[in-house]
Design an enzyme around this catalytic site. Sequence first.
Site, PDB file in Angstrom:
ATOM      1  N   ASP A 184     -14.431   4.425 -10.747  1.00  0.00           N
ATOM      2  CA  ASP A 184     -12.980   4.282 -10.641  1.00  0.00           C
ATOM      3  C   ASP A 184     -12.285   5.437 -11.343  1.00  0.00           C
ATOM      4  OD1 ASP A 184     -12.827   3.667 -13.336  1.00  0.00           O
ATOM      5  OD2 ASP A 184     -12.082   1.647 -13.056  1.00  0.00           O
ATOM      6  N   ILE A 185     -10.986   5.531 -11.096  1.00  0.00           N
ATOM      7  CA  ILE A 185     -10.191   6.643 -11.595  1.00  0.00           C
ATOM      8  C   ILE A 185      -9.753   6.334 -13.029  1.00  0.00           C
ATOM      9  CG2 ILE A 185      -8.152   8.064 -11.195  1.00  0.00           C
ATOM     10  CD1 ILE A 185      -8.296   7.067  -8.248  1.00  0.00           C
TER      11      ILE A 185
ATOM     12  N   GLU B 274      -8.202   1.107  -7.595  1.00  0.00           N
ATOM     13  CA  GLU B 274      -8.672   2.482  -7.775  1.00  0.00           C
ATOM     14  C   GLU B 274     -10.192   2.570  -7.862  1.00  0.00           C
ATOM     15  OE1 GLU B 274      -7.640   1.068 -12.030  1.00  0.00           O
ATOM     16  OE2 GLU B 274      -7.097   0.605  -9.965  1.00  0.00           O
TER      17      GLU B 274
END
Length: 297
Positions: free
Chosen positions: A173-174, A216
């Site tokens: 994920d970001i 995300e």
Amino acid sequence: MRDENQDTIVHAKVDETQGPKVKRKDACLVVIYGQDLGRKYNIVGRDLRIGRATTNDICLSQDAVSREHAYIIVDDFGIKIRDNDSTNGTYINDNKIHEAYLRDGDLVKVGRSIFKFLSGENIESSYHEEIFRLSTVDGLTQVFNRRYFMETLERELSRARRYDRPLALLIFDIDYFKKCNDNFGHRAGDFVLRRIAELVTMRARKVDVVARYGGEEFTVILPEIEIKGAHIFAEKIRKLIDEEDFAFEGRKIPVTISIGVADLDSSVANADDLIQTADRRLYAAKAGGRNRVVDHG
């Protein structure tokens, strides 16, 4: 003074004083991302209004949408969309426009909603094909969705067990994505999500499955790959994202990702076990300082 971006024309505007008229074809807008997913709005020879107010033909109750945001206009030369000096703009294929004629397959973004423009001789067939596609593909990022990922992982796990072949899974994920949305806006966040999906897809093999797991968070299924090879691939995409110049409307956005890597070993009984292992390692990567890969523990 108008921002230059607002006057960008996605397709060369037709000179309405010259040339033959375009043969009228059936056309519609289909919601591929956002509220009312899959809803079809037929364009039947009359103008349509898009906006937040309930008096619009296409009503989008979102703060990012102006009360009277844009117009769909049908004329002798085709179907065009015109932005009504909205606060957040109207986009075709990620380009901000003031006015532009639409072509079959164009993606129209208003607020957080994305529409696909369909036109042609057999519009119903195109619509049903798009609805089928929506069952497997995420409308924003154009990679596979969570449902398709889960079905594919189950299938790949069974095949790997049956033929005693390796299988690996990445979950990433970001980092600090909420800060990205807060500091740069949701449109910038959507841009980052789409660009990351593009970059990872370009680096993946044809047999790999890249999917948006939620928010995300993304996953990559890696058939025929052991943990060492999966770690190498994860490092490549981590570095790729870290070095990419994410710039949206002239503003540079710092972006990194954290990755958890798991493979099909003796501790994995089913798909949920594999996901939980990768997810646990993802959180270890975040706890360890982010922008890193963890494949153990």
